[in-house]
Write an enzyme that holds these catalytic residues in place. Structure first.
Site, PDB file in Angstrom:
ATOM      1  N   GLY A  10       0.788  -1.255  -0.007  1.00 40.89           N
ATOM      2  CA  GLY A  10      -0.050   0.020  -0.012  1.00 40.89           C
ATOM      3  C   GLY A  10       0.756   1.434  -0.056  1.00 40.89           C
ATOM      4  N   ARG A  37      -4.125 -12.323  -1.917  1.00 40.70           N
ATOM      5  CA  ARG A  37      -3.987 -12.053  -3.530  1.00 40.70           C
ATOM      6  C   ARG A  37      -2.696 -11.570  -3.781  1.00 40.70           C
ATOM      7  NH1 ARG A  37      -7.331  -7.957  -2.035  1.00 40.70           N
ATOM      8  NH2 ARG A  37      -6.920  -5.769  -2.298  1.00 40.70           N
ATOM      9  N   SER A  38      -1.939 -10.873  -2.871  1.00 39.83           N
ATOM     10  CA  SER A  38      -0.609 -10.411  -3.284  1.00 39.83           C
ATOM     11  C   SER A  38       0.447 -11.470  -2.874  1.00 39.83           C
ATOM     12  CB  SER A  38      -0.151  -9.069  -2.426  1.00 39.83           C
ATOM     13  OG  SER A  38      -1.244  -8.058  -2.925  1.00 39.83           O
ATOM     14  N   ARG A  97      -6.034   3.418  18.640  1.00 39.52           N
ATOM     15  CA  ARG A  97      -5.592   4.801  19.167  1.00 39.52           C
ATOM     16  C   ARG A  97      -6.423   5.294  20.621  1.00 39.52           C
ATOM     17  NH1 ARG A  97      -5.958   7.650  13.295  1.00 39.52           N
ATOM     18  NH2 ARG A  97      -4.062   6.659  12.424  1.00 39.52           N
ATOM     19  N   CYS A 126      -2.436  11.380  11.197  1.00 41.87           N
ATOM     20  CA  CYS A 126      -1.436  12.097  10.495  1.00 41.87           C
ATOM     21  C   CYS A 126      -1.627  13.511  10.784  1.00 41.87           C
ATOM     22  CB  CYS A 126      -1.597  11.873   8.787  1.00 41.87           C
ATOM     23  SG  CYS A 126      -3.093  12.059   8.281  1.00 41.87           S
ATOM     24  N   GLN A 153      -5.947  18.970   4.030  1.00 40.16           N
ATOM     25  CA  GLN A 153      -5.107  17.789   3.954  1.00 40.16           C
ATOM     26  C   GLN A 153      -5.198  17.399   2.399  1.00 40.16           C
ATOM     27  OE1 GLN A 153      -7.151  16.608   8.104  1.00 40.16           O
ATOM     28  NE2 GLN A 153      -6.534  15.012   7.097  1.00 40.16           N
ATOM     29  N   GLY A 157      -3.990  11.099   1.848  1.00 41.92           N
ATOM     30  CA  GLY A 157      -4.404  10.922   3.125  1.00 41.92           C
ATOM     31  C   GLY A 157      -5.436   9.640   2.832  1.00 41.92           C
ATOM     32  N   LYS A 205     -11.242  12.539  15.704  1.00 37.55           N
ATOM     33  CA  LYS A 205      -9.679  11.888  16.121  1.00 37.55           C
ATOM     34  C   LYS A 205      -8.810  13.068  16.728  1.00 37.55           C
ATOM     35  CE  LYS A 205      -9.924   8.417  12.535  1.00 37.55           C
ATOM     36  NZ  LYS A 205      -9.322   8.263  11.076  1.00 37.55           N
ATOM     37  N   ARG A 227     -10.222  18.313   2.765  1.00 42.68           N
ATOM     38  CA  ARG A 227      -9.412  17.809   1.633  1.00 42.68           C
ATOM     39  C   ARG A 227      -9.460  18.876   0.778  1.00 42.68           C
ATOM     40  NH1 ARG A 227      -6.802  13.625   3.045  1.00 42.68           N
ATOM     41  NH2 ARG A 227      -8.709  12.333   3.748  1.00 42.68           N
ATOM     42  N   HIS A 234       0.019  17.532   4.315  1.00 37.86           N
ATOM     43  CA  HIS A 234      -0.988  18.303   5.106  1.00 37.86           C
ATOM     44  C   HIS A 234      -0.605  19.527   5.575  1.00 37.86           C
ATOM     45  CE1 HIS A 234      -3.038  14.702   4.538  1.00 37.86           C
ATOM     46  NE2 HIS A 234      -3.285  14.321   5.739  1.00 37.86           N
TER      47      HIS A 234
END
Length: 330
Positions: A10, A37-38, A97, A126, A153, A157, A205, A227, A234
């Site tokens: 990723g 699958r990977s 978290r 982040c 951002q 992200g 968050k 966004r 960011h």
């Protein structure tokens, strides 16, 4: 040291591999982990090729530390299994978290709380990370009462699909959508889903994580997260009210002396932090440092960081470095 990277294929997982290599983390064996699958795909790390394995395979290989960046459901399912096998997990998802039994760590801010018992360690959001790095020296000196933050951002992200949507829109291609609205030539004042109080999950968050990392529930935080059509980095407009008054030059000096911060603040030369300048860097950049002239003991700042690096991959690797330094892993 044996190091597993869960979610190695990723965006953040790939960045973790880059950061591990750049910072010369003592990796003797890399275990790249991804979905079924990977499995079998090859990942190159420092000139060597490693085959991707599943999470179950990785547990059997007994790495010293596992850096997770594969989403909340994967972390919820597999992090406890890694921990039970004696593997220290540093998790980049939101799964752990706010769990009161788990530490939420930004090394420069609260790395001192880590112990050998911490087998699942959470990496913060982040946008929270870059803000608390800046808050730490200021809170210690002037005591923060309240923070008002608005974020700008990057689409990175959200992930690969969002980057593709932006690029498709710029090229006039009607492709798959990661967002409910056009992102090119637009801003979307929604990151994550809305909560009952009208705030988004991303905003909540930032509020809750800040109090936990700073170890001070008296700090009042309010956030608006937005966004913007930028690939990488960011930015945040941060307004901080203190209990004690401050001197602007002293503020600049405190920030410049803080590990992980670079001050870029020279309006006469049009110098201030921008996402393109933070790209590929591990530091948090601060500028536009000025008094809020509408209210006493209040400061305005502009804070920028690469969200895939300090906002995710670099912070996780720095946690691993701190564990290694404290001889808690390896």
């Amino acid at each position: 040291m044996k190091v597993a990277v869960v979610g190695a294929t990723g965006l953040v997982g790939s960045e973790m591999l880059t950061v591990l290599a750049e910072r010369n983390f003592p990796v003797t064996e890399l275990i790249p982990v991804a979905s079924e699958r990977s499995k079998g795909k090859e990942i190159e790390f420092k000139g060597k090729k490693y085959k991707v394995v599943t999470a179950q395979d990785a547990i059997a290989l007994k790495p010293d530390v596992a850096l997770f960046s594969a989403g909340g459901s994967t972390s919820t399912e597999f992090a406890p299994l890694f921990a039970e096998a004696g593997i220290t997990v540093i998790d980049n998802s939101s799964a752990w978290r706010m769990d009161p039994s788990k530490k939420l760590i930004v090394p420069e801010v609260n790395g001192d709380v880590l112990t050998a018992e911490d087998k699942i360690i959470a990496n913060p959001n982040c946008s929270t990370i870059q803000m608390v790095v800046v808050m730490k020296p200021l809170h210690e000196k002037y005591k923060i009462k309240r923070v008002v933050v608005s974020t700008y951002q990057s689409v990175t992200g959200t992930g690969v699909a969002a980057v593709k949507q932006l690029n498709d829109e710029r090229a006039g291609i009607d492709g798959e959508k990661a967002y409910p609205h056009q992102i090119d030539l637009n801003v979307i004042p929604q990151i994550d889903v809305f909560q009952d109080n009208g705030y988004t999950k991303e905003e909540m968050k930032m509020i809750k994580e800040t109090n936990k990392i700073m170890r001070d529930d008296s700090i009042r935080v309010t956030a608006t997260t937005v966004r913007i059509p930028v690939i990488g980095g960011h930015s945040e407009s941060v307004n901080i009210e203190f209990e004690n008054d401050f001197d602007l030059q002293e503020v600049r000096d405190l920030l410049a002396a803080q590990e992980g911060i670079i001050v870029v603040d020279n309006p006469s030369k049009l110098e201030y932090p921008m996402p393109k300048d933070a790209h590929g860097k591990d530091e948090v950049f601060v500028g536009r440092i000025r008094r809020d002239e509408s209210q006493d003991k209040t400061l305005n700042l502009w804070v920028v960081a690469d969200n895939l690096r300090k906002g995710a991959a670099t912070n996780a690797v720095q946690v691993a470095e701190l564990l290694h330094k404290k001889q808690l892993i390896g």
